[in-house]
Design a protein around this motif. Structure first.
Motif, PDB file in Angstrom:
ATOM      1  N   ALA A  78      34.435  12.707  78.564  1.00 45.55           N
ATOM      2  CA  ALA A  78      33.280  12.266  77.784  1.00 45.55           C
ATOM      3  C   ALA A  78      33.513  10.832  77.327  1.00 45.55           C
ATOM      4  O   ALA A  78      34.642  10.446  77.014  1.00 45.55           O
ATOM      5  CB  ALA A  78      33.059  13.178  76.585  1.00 45.55           C
ATOM      6  N   ASN A  79      32.423  10.058  77.303  1.00 45.60           N
ATOM      7  CA  ASN A  79      32.480   8.652  76.889  1.00 45.60           C
ATOM      8  C   ASN A  79      31.556   8.430  75.695  1.00 45.60           C
ATOM      9  O   ASN A  79      30.444   8.983  75.647  1.00 45.60           O
ATOM     10  CB  ASN A  79      32.044   7.734  78.030  1.00 45.60           C
ATOM     11  CG  ASN A  79      32.833   7.977  79.293  1.00 45.60           C
ATOM     12  OD1 ASN A  79      34.040   8.164  79.262  1.00 45.60           O
ATOM     13  ND2 ASN A  79      32.144   7.998  80.429  1.00 45.60           N
TER      14      ASN A  79
ATOM     15  N   THR B 239      23.459   1.904  68.210  1.00 41.64           N
ATOM     16  CA  THR B 239      23.609   3.359  68.226  1.00 41.64           C
ATOM     17  C   THR B 239      24.795   3.750  69.091  1.00 41.64           C
ATOM     18  O   THR B 239      25.407   2.908  69.743  1.00 41.64           O
ATOM     19  CB  THR B 239      22.325   4.026  68.752  1.00 41.64           C
ATOM     20  OG1 THR B 239      22.394   5.434  68.534  1.00 41.64           O
ATOM     21  CG2 THR B 239      22.150   3.767  70.237  1.00 41.64           C
ATOM     22  N   VAL B 240      25.099   5.040  69.105  1.00 38.84           N
ATOM     23  CA  VAL B 240      26.175   5.573  69.943  1.00 38.84           C
ATOM     24  C   VAL B 240      25.576   6.137  71.226  1.00 38.84           C
ATOM     25  O   VAL B 240      24.720   7.026  71.182  1.00 38.84           O
ATOM     26  CB  VAL B 240      26.970   6.670  69.211  1.00 38.84           C
ATOM     27  CG1 VAL B 240      28.023   7.282  70.142  1.00 38.84           C
ATOM     28  CG2 VAL B 240      27.629   6.106  67.963  1.00 38.84           C
ATOM     29  N   ILE B 241      25.989   5.590  72.358  1.00 42.21           N
ATOM     30  CA  ILE B 241      25.601   6.084  73.669  1.00 42.21           C
ATOM     31  C   ILE B 241      26.618   7.128  74.108  1.00 42.21           C
ATOM     32  O   ILE B 241      27.823   6.958  73.922  1.00 42.21           O
ATOM     33  CB  ILE B 241      25.525   4.935  74.691  1.00 42.21           C
ATOM     34  CG1 ILE B 241      24.319   4.045  74.393  1.00 42.21           C
ATOM     35  CG2 ILE B 241      25.435   5.452  76.107  1.00 42.21           C
ATOM     36  CD1 ILE B 241      24.192   2.885  75.354  1.00 42.21           C
ATOM     37  N   PHE B 242      26.128   8.195  74.707  1.00 38.15           N
ATOM     38  CA  PHE B 242      26.996   9.290  75.138  1.00 38.15           C
ATOM     39  C   PHE B 242      26.995   9.394  76.654  1.00 38.15           C
ATOM     40  O   PHE B 242      25.949   9.215  77.295  1.00 38.15           O
ATOM     41  CB  PHE B 242      26.522  10.608  74.532  1.00 38.15           C
ATOM     42  CG  PHE B 242      27.278  11.809  75.033  1.00 38.15           C
ATOM     43  CD1 PHE B 242      28.577  12.058  74.599  1.00 38.15           C
ATOM     44  CD2 PHE B 242      26.701  12.683  75.939  1.00 38.15           C
ATOM     45  CE1 PHE B 242      29.273  13.161  75.065  1.00 38.15           C
ATOM     46  CE2 PHE B 242      27.389  13.787  76.408  1.00 38.15           C
ATOM     47  CZ  PHE B 242      28.690  14.032  75.964  1.00 38.15           C
ATOM     48  N   GLY B 243      28.153   9.685  77.234  1.00 36.43           N
ATOM     49  CA  GLY B 243      28.249   9.795  78.681  1.00 36.43           C
ATOM     50  C   GLY B 243      29.188  10.897  79.120  1.00 36.43           C
ATOM     51  O   GLY B 243      30.080  11.327  78.374  1.00 36.43           O
TER      52      GLY B 243
ATOM     53  N   ALA C  87      41.197   6.674  75.771  1.00 37.85           N
ATOM     54  CA  ALA C  87      41.029   5.239  76.014  1.00 37.85           C
ATOM     55  C   ALA C  87      40.117   4.639  74.947  1.00 37.85           C
ATOM     56  O   ALA C  87      39.058   5.193  74.642  1.00 37.85           O
ATOM     57  CB  ALA C  87      40.441   4.998  77.400  1.00 37.85           C
ATOM     58  N   VAL C  88      40.530   3.502  74.399  1.00 33.89           N
ATOM     59  CA  VAL C  88      39.746   2.771  73.393  1.00 33.89           C
ATOM     60  C   VAL C  88      39.654   1.318  73.855  1.00 33.89           C
ATOM     61  O   VAL C  88      40.668   0.713  74.221  1.00 33.89           O
ATOM     62  CB  VAL C  88      40.386   2.852  71.997  1.00 33.89           C
ATOM     63  CG1 VAL C  88      39.565   2.050  70.992  1.00 33.89           C
ATOM     64  CG2 VAL C  88      40.512   4.299  71.548  1.00 33.89           C
ATOM     65  N   GLY C  89      38.434   0.751  73.826  1.00 38.83           N
ATOM     66  CA  GLY C  89      38.287  -0.630  74.286  1.00 38.83           C
ATOM     67  C   GLY C  89      36.914  -1.181  74.014  1.00 38.83           C
ATOM     68  O   GLY C  89      36.244  -0.799  73.049  1.00 38.83           O
TER      69      GLY C  89
ATOM     70  N   SER D 298      36.864   6.934  75.156  1.00 37.40           N
ATOM     71  CA  SER D 298      36.768   7.864  76.276  1.00 37.40           C
ATOM     72  C   SER D 298      37.868   8.924  76.172  1.00 37.40           C
ATOM     73  O   SER D 298      39.009   8.618  75.826  1.00 37.40           O
ATOM     74  CB  SER D 298      36.887   7.133  77.618  1.00 37.40           C
ATOM     75  OG  SER D 298      35.871   6.177  77.755  1.00 37.40           O
ATOM     76  N   LEU D 299      37.505  10.151  76.509  1.00 39.56           N
ATOM     77  CA  LEU D 299      38.440  11.275  76.580  1.00 39.56           C
ATOM     78  C   LEU D 299      38.343  11.844  77.988  1.00 39.56           C
ATOM     79  O   LEU D 299      37.266  12.233  78.435  1.00 39.56           O
ATOM     80  CB  LEU D 299      38.102  12.347  75.554  1.00 39.56           C
ATOM     81  CG  LEU D 299      38.027  11.900  74.080  1.00 39.56           C
ATOM     82  CD1 LEU D 299      37.536  13.042  73.216  1.00 39.56           C
ATOM     83  CD2 LEU D 299      39.375  11.398  73.608  1.00 39.56           C
ATOM     84  N   LEU D 300      39.481  11.910  78.693  1.00 38.88           N
ATOM     85  CA  LEU D 300      39.496  12.376  80.079  1.00 38.88           C
ATOM     86  C   LEU D 300      40.602  13.405  80.242  1.00 38.88           C
ATOM     87  O   LEU D 300      41.758  13.146  79.896  1.00 38.88           O
ATOM     88  CB  LEU D 300      39.721  11.202  81.036  1.00 38.88           C
ATOM     89  CG  LEU D 300      39.482  11.455  82.521  1.00 38.88           C
ATOM     90  CD1 LEU D 300      38.002  11.763  82.766  1.00 38.88           C
ATOM     91  CD2 LEU D 300      39.910  10.271  83.354  1.00 38.88           C
TER      92      LEU D 300
END
Length: 263
Positions: free
Chosen positions: A43-44, A75-79, A227-229, A258-260
């Motif tokens: 999830a992103n 806003t926060v976009i979700f992926g 991951a943070v960036g 991001s969490l993978l």
């Protein structure tokens, strides 16, 4: 007689053991030759500031009656992300992203009034990213694929203004892996994009680039990576845009998380 039987038994045991060892070795070789497919799901999240082309809109596409400048709230976009890695060199990935942005328009009427009402609505952004990658070097990866991007926005001033641009096209770029520690590294990426689409029933095209960078930490003894960036995207019209728009580019930037999880 007994010695002869014992000799046959000993030969049989040796041959059987040799055959078993050979079969086991062949099985190990076959397993080593078969590539291990690795699948990852994640999830992103992107806290985003968006500056679309319709950020400044003409009141009338022909007459000079001023501009409308809707306030676009971050806003926060979700992926969602899915990857399949076939071996150490080749892989495929699919990313779907969706976001909703609040819009506020301060309505100014032709005749000055003491009360200036606000009109609130929202804009939607869709993005689909499909790519295949090839590892050129343990620290460098090349990728190419397709991308689709859609928008839906509407607001009211003296009339209703609606924007539904949709674009699809090709992309290619490079990403690098720069180790910092055994389970911690920095991953920059640069992508070139060119897309064609339609706005207000007229064809047009956009081109630009996406630059991003993330610090990635792989949790030991698990398939989880965090991951943070940050990310910056710039797309410019290379053909005529919507006649109501004052701007000829689209900008989007923000902070990513991001969490993978791989298995």
């Amino acid at each position: 007689m007994k010695k002869w039987v014992q000799g046959l038994i000993a030969v049989f045991v040796l041959l059987t053991g040799s055959a078993v060892r050979t079969a086991a070795q062949e099985t190990d070789v076959e397993k080593a030759d078969v590539p291990r497919i690795r699948i990852s799901l994640g999830a992103n999240f992107l806290y985003t500031w968006w500056r679309p082309a319709w950020e400044s809109t003409r009141v009338d596409k022909l007459l000079v009656l001023g501009n409308i400048n809707p306030q676009i709230n971050p806003t926060v976009i979700f992926g969602l992300t899915g990857t399949v890695q076939f071996n150490d060199s080749w892989g495929l990935s699919l990313v779907f992203t969706y976001g909703e942005f609040g819009l506020t328009v301060q309505e100014y009427f032709p005749i000055a009034v003491p009360i200036k009402p606000k009109f609130e609505t929202k804009a939607q952004l869709f993005d689909v990213d499909v790519r295949a990658w090839y590892t050129l070097h343990p620290y460098v990866r090349f990728f190419a694929g397709a991308r689709y991007r859609g928008q839906l926005a509407w607001f009211r001033y003296l009339e209703r203004y609606t924007f539904r641009p949709h674009h699809g096209g090709l992309q290619a770029g490079f990403s690098c892996t720069l180790p910092i520690a055994s389970t911690f590294y920095f991953e920059p990426e640069i992508t070139g994009v060119i897309m064609g689409g339609r706005e207000k029933d007229r064809p047009n095209a956009m081109a630009g680039c996406v630059a991003s960078g993330s610090f990635v930490y792989r949790v030991p003894s698990s398939g989880l990576a965090v991951a943070v960036g940050g990310r910056y995207q710039y797309l410019a019209y290379i053909s005529q845009s919507d006649p109501y728009q004052n701007n000829n580019d689209d900008r989007l930037y923000g902070i990513t998380l991001s969490l993978l999880f791989g298995f």
